[in-house]
Design a protein around this motif. Structure first.
Motif, mmCIF file in Angstrom:
data_model
loop_
_atom_site.group_PDB
_atom_site.id
_atom_site.type_symbol
_atom_site.label_atom_id
_atom_site.label_comp_id
_atom_site.label_asym_id
_atom_site.label_seq_id
_atom_site.Cartn_x
_atom_site.Cartn_y
_atom_site.Cartn_z
ATOM 1 N N ASP A 266 0.679 -1.231 0.009
ATOM 2 C CA ASP A 266 -0.035 -0.007 0.038
ATOM 3 C C ASP A 266 0.731 1.102 0.216
ATOM 4 O O ASP A 266 0.350 2.507 0.238
ATOM 5 N N ARG A 267 2.154 1.150 -0.155
ATOM 6 C CA ARG A 267 3.014 2.275 -0.160
ATOM 7 C C ARG A 267 3.142 2.959 -1.478
ATOM 8 O O ARG A 267 2.987 2.354 -2.457
ATOM 9 N N GLU A 268 3.701 4.140 -1.361
ATOM 10 C CA GLU A 268 3.984 4.989 -2.629
ATOM 11 C C GLU A 268 5.371 5.507 -2.533
ATOM 12 O O GLU A 268 5.976 5.660 -1.253
ATOM 13 N N LEU A 269 6.164 5.620 -3.592
ATOM 14 C CA LEU A 269 7.464 6.283 -3.526
ATOM 15 C C LEU A 269 7.635 7.100 -4.383
ATOM 16 O O LEU A 269 6.912 7.179 -5.383
ATOM 17 N N VAL A 270 8.568 8.108 -4.245
ATOM 18 C CA VAL A 270 8.604 9.310 -5.147
ATOM 19 C C VAL A 270 9.898 8.895 -6.092
ATOM 20 O O VAL A 270 11.073 8.351 -5.497
ATOM 21 N N PHE A 271 9.637 9.025 -7.409
ATOM 22 C CA PHE A 271 10.626 8.597 -8.305
ATOM 23 C C PHE A 271 11.245 10.227 -8.824
ATOM 24 O O PHE A 271 10.448 11.003 -9.336
ATOM 25 N N LEU A 272 12.632 10.187 -8.704
ATOM 26 C CA LEU A 272 13.082 11.787 -9.036
ATOM 27 C C LEU A 272 13.941 11.333 -10.368
ATOM 28 O O LEU A 272 14.794 10.707 -10.446
ATOM 29 N N VAL B 73 4.892 6.788 -7.358
ATOM 30 C CA VAL B 73 4.806 5.478 -8.080
ATOM 31 C C VAL B 73 4.005 4.669 -6.891
ATOM 32 O O VAL B 73 4.824 4.321 -6.102
ATOM 33 N N PRO B 74 3.119 3.949 -7.260
ATOM 34 C CA PRO B 74 2.650 2.958 -6.241
ATOM 35 C C PRO B 74 3.438 1.822 -6.011
ATOM 36 O O PRO B 74 3.866 1.234 -7.487
ATOM 37 N N VAL B 75 3.703 1.267 -5.100
ATOM 38 C CA VAL B 75 4.616 -0.040 -4.865
ATOM 39 C C VAL B 75 4.011 -0.987 -5.708
ATOM 40 O O VAL B 75 4.698 -2.019 -6.215
ATOM 41 N N SER B 76 2.560 -1.271 -5.765
ATOM 42 C CA SER B 76 1.851 -2.449 -6.360
ATOM 43 C C SER B 76 2.093 -2.485 -7.961
ATOM 44 O O SER B 76 2.361 -3.448 -8.488
ATOM 45 N N GLU B 77 2.338 -1.235 -8.463
ATOM 46 C CA GLU B 77 2.362 -0.980 -9.926
ATOM 47 C C GLU B 77 3.977 -1.397 -10.246
ATOM 48 O O GLU B 77 4.256 -2.168 -11.065
ATOM 49 N N LEU B 78 4.972 -1.141 -9.329
ATOM 50 C CA LEU B 78 6.238 -1.548 -9.582
ATOM 51 C C LEU B 78 6.464 -2.909 -9.433
ATOM 52 O O LEU B 78 7.103 -3.559 -10.346
ATOM 53 N N ARG B 79 5.496 -3.481 -8.494
ATOM 54 C CA ARG B 79 5.636 -5.182 -8.348
ATOM 55 C C ARG B 79 5.164 -5.898 -9.537
ATOM 56 O O ARG B 79 5.656 -6.926 -10.110
ATOM 57 N N VAL B 80 3.995 -4.956 -10.282
ATOM 58 C CA VAL B 80 3.382 -5.805 -11.577
ATOM 59 C C VAL B 80 4.465 -5.579 -12.372
ATOM 60 O O VAL B 80 4.566 -6.853 -13.218
ATOM 61 N N SER B 81 5.120 -4.685 -12.531
ATOM 62 C CA SER B 81 6.237 -4.430 -13.610
ATOM 63 C C SER B 81 7.264 -5.418 -13.531
ATOM 64 O O SER B 81 7.846 -5.981 -14.583
ATOM 65 N N ARG B 82 7.703 -5.800 -12.315
ATOM 66 C CA ARG B 82 8.746 -6.497 -11.858
ATOM 67 C C ARG B 82 8.512 -7.929 -12.299
ATOM 68 O O ARG B 82 9.489 -8.696 -12.688
ATOM 69 N N ALA B 83 7.294 -8.299 -12.367
ATOM 70 C CA ALA B 83 7.158 -9.651 -12.745
ATOM 71 C C ALA B 83 7.487 -10.163 -14.271
ATOM 72 O O ALA B 83 7.642 -11.117 -14.555
#
Length: 52
Positions: free
Chosen positions: A23-29, A39-49
Motif C-alpha cells: 500500500d506504499r508509494e515512493l517518489v521517483f526523481l 509511483v505505487p509500490v503495487s504497480e512496480l511489483r506488477v512491472s517487476r513480474a
C-alpha cells in the motif's frame, strides 16, 4: 520489518520493493529533468513480474 528509510537513499528497485508494503508509494526523481512522480509500490511489483 521496519519500513522507514532515510529521506534520500539510492538502492536497486528489487531491494526497495522487498522492503516496502503493497500500500506504499515512493517518489521517483528524474536525474535528467526537474520532475518527480509518485509511483505505487503495487504497480512496480506488477512491472517487476515481467523483468527477465
Amino acid at each position: 520489518m521496519d519500513e522507514r528509510l532515510p529521506d534520500h537513499v539510492m538502492m536497486r528497485v528489487p531491494d526497495l520493493l522487498d522492503r516496502l508494503s503493497e500500500d506504499r508509494e515512493l517518489v521517483f526523481l528524474s536525474s535528467s529533468a526537474p520532475v518527480a512522480q509518485l509511483v505505487p509500490v503495487s504497480e512496480l511489483r506488477v512491472s517487476r513480474a515481467g523483468w527477465a
